[in-house]
Design a protein around this motif. Structure first.
Motif, PDB file in Angstrom:
ATOM      1  N   THR A 116       0.812  -1.235  -0.170  1.00  0.00           N
ATOM      2  CA  THR A 116      -0.071   0.077  -0.074  1.00  0.00           C
ATOM      3  C   THR A 116       0.931   1.331  -0.159  1.00  0.00           C
ATOM      4  O   THR A 116       0.558   2.213  -0.607  1.00  0.00           O
ATOM      5  CB  THR A 116      -1.124  -0.078   1.308  1.00  0.00           C
ATOM      6  N   GLN A 117       1.969   1.374   0.838  1.00  0.00           N
ATOM      7  CA  GLN A 117       2.743   2.453   0.747  1.00  0.00           C
ATOM      8  C   GLN A 117       3.459   2.729  -0.467  1.00  0.00           C
ATOM      9  O   GLN A 117       3.619   3.814  -1.173  1.00  0.00           O
ATOM     10  CB  GLN A 117       4.108   2.037   1.768  1.00  0.00           C
ATOM     11  N   MET A 118       3.878   1.610  -1.262  1.00  0.00           N
ATOM     12  CA  MET A 118       4.555   1.570  -2.576  1.00  0.00           C
ATOM     13  C   MET A 118       3.412   2.190  -3.591  1.00  0.00           C
ATOM     14  O   MET A 118       3.812   2.946  -4.412  1.00  0.00           O
ATOM     15  CB  MET A 118       5.284   0.197  -2.991  1.00  0.00           C
ATOM     16  N   LEU A 119       2.512   1.386  -3.563  1.00  0.00           N
ATOM     17  CA  LEU A 119       1.226   2.037  -4.543  1.00  0.00           C
ATOM     18  C   LEU A 119       1.032   3.312  -4.266  1.00  0.00           C
ATOM     19  O   LEU A 119       0.523   4.054  -5.355  1.00  0.00           O
ATOM     20  CB  LEU A 119      -0.088   1.107  -4.338  1.00  0.00           C
ATOM     21  N   GLY A 122       3.623   5.775  -5.760  1.00  0.00           N
ATOM     22  CA  GLY A 122       3.649   5.582  -7.206  1.00  0.00           C
ATOM     23  C   GLY A 122       5.001   5.113  -7.648  1.00  0.00           C
ATOM     24  O   GLY A 122       5.233   4.848  -9.084  1.00  0.00           O
ATOM     25  N   GLN A 123       5.739   4.346  -6.607  1.00  0.00           N
ATOM     26  CA  GLN A 123       6.744   3.696  -7.062  1.00  0.00           C
ATOM     27  C   GLN A 123       6.446   2.357  -7.819  1.00  0.00           C
ATOM     28  O   GLN A 123       7.060   1.634  -8.280  1.00  0.00           O
ATOM     29  CB  GLN A 123       7.923   3.456  -5.929  1.00  0.00           C
ATOM     30  N   MET A 124       5.182   1.850  -7.295  1.00  0.00           N
ATOM     31  CA  MET A 124       4.692   0.383  -7.980  1.00  0.00           C
ATOM     32  C   MET A 124       3.216   0.697  -8.296  1.00  0.00           C
ATOM     33  O   MET A 124       2.695   1.371  -7.783  1.00  0.00           O
ATOM     34  CB  MET A 124       4.847  -0.640  -6.720  1.00  0.00           C
ATOM     35  N   TYR A 146      11.371  -2.140 -18.023  1.00  0.00           N
ATOM     36  CA  TYR A 146      10.668  -1.222 -18.650  1.00  0.00           C
ATOM     37  C   TYR A 146      10.281  -0.041 -17.712  1.00  0.00           C
ATOM     38  O   TYR A 146       9.739  -0.125 -16.660  1.00  0.00           O
ATOM     39  CB  TYR A 146       9.502  -1.538 -19.191  1.00  0.00           C
ATOM     40  N   GLN A 147      10.498   1.317 -18.225  1.00  0.00           N
ATOM     41  CA  GLN A 147      10.156   2.073 -17.538  1.00  0.00           C
ATOM     42  C   GLN A 147       9.496   3.137 -18.247  1.00  0.00           C
ATOM     43  O   GLN A 147       9.573   3.504 -19.253  1.00  0.00           O
ATOM     44  CB  GLN A 147      11.421   3.244 -16.973  1.00  0.00           C
TER      45      GLN A 147
END
Length: 170
Positions: A116-119, A122-124, A146-147
């Motif tokens: 939840t923290q990464m979502l 925006g990093q995941m 891929y970025q």
């Protein structure tokens, strides 16, 4: 000389000159009586001689050395067995400690909270339908990172994959 023919007796017939005389046996009897023998005509020699004593001592020495070697090796075996028992108990303690530490580790790092923290940062991002691929296991493993996919990159990748698929088919 007498004839040496077999007459059913296994004894060898001797000529009178070859036979022992009574005088010789009398001397032997006197020697046996003087040596302390109670039987007349008994052999005055003892059954063992001092020549066999070194052999007996050497044999006893080797048997004693062998027994000592066996006792030493048994003592070493007992010591090694004690070490194995102590190492097994230490292994059991370490396995128990590993289980406890793994449980603490899993509690310390809550994967759902990390997700939840990464979502949120925006990093995941969640996987999209167009990001699903079928893996071909015939090729060696490789990793592609891929970025930031935009429409132009997606179209180029689609065209490249289409050309590769057509080449493989024909």
């Amino acid at each position: 000389m007498t004839e040496l023919a077999f007459d059913g007796n296994a004894a060898l017939k001797m000529a009178p000159s070859e036979a022992p005389t009574q005088a010789g046996t009398a001397k032997e009897e006197k020697k046996g009586a003087s040596a302390g023998s109670s039987k007349p005509g008994a052999d005055p020699k003892p059954r063992w001689s001092w020549k066999t004593a070194p052999k007996a001592v050497a044999t006893i020495f080797f048997v004693a050395a062998f027994v000592v070697m066996i006792l030493v090796s048994y003592a070493q075996l007992v010591m090694v067995n004690d070490q194995v028992v102590s190492l097994r108990s230490e292994l059991n303690q370490l396995q128990t400690e590993e289980t406890k530490l793994m449980a603490q580790y899993e509690l310390a790092y809550d994967l759902q909270e990390i997700e939840t923290q990464m979502l949120a940062s925006g990093q995941m991002t969640k996987i999209q339908n167009w990001q699903t691929y079928t893996l071909e296991l015939s090729e060696p493993d490789s990793v592609e990172y891929y970025q930031g996919w935009d429409l132009k990159e997606q179209l180029m990748s689609f065209a490249k994959n289409l050309v590769t698929a057509v080449k493989e088919y024909f």
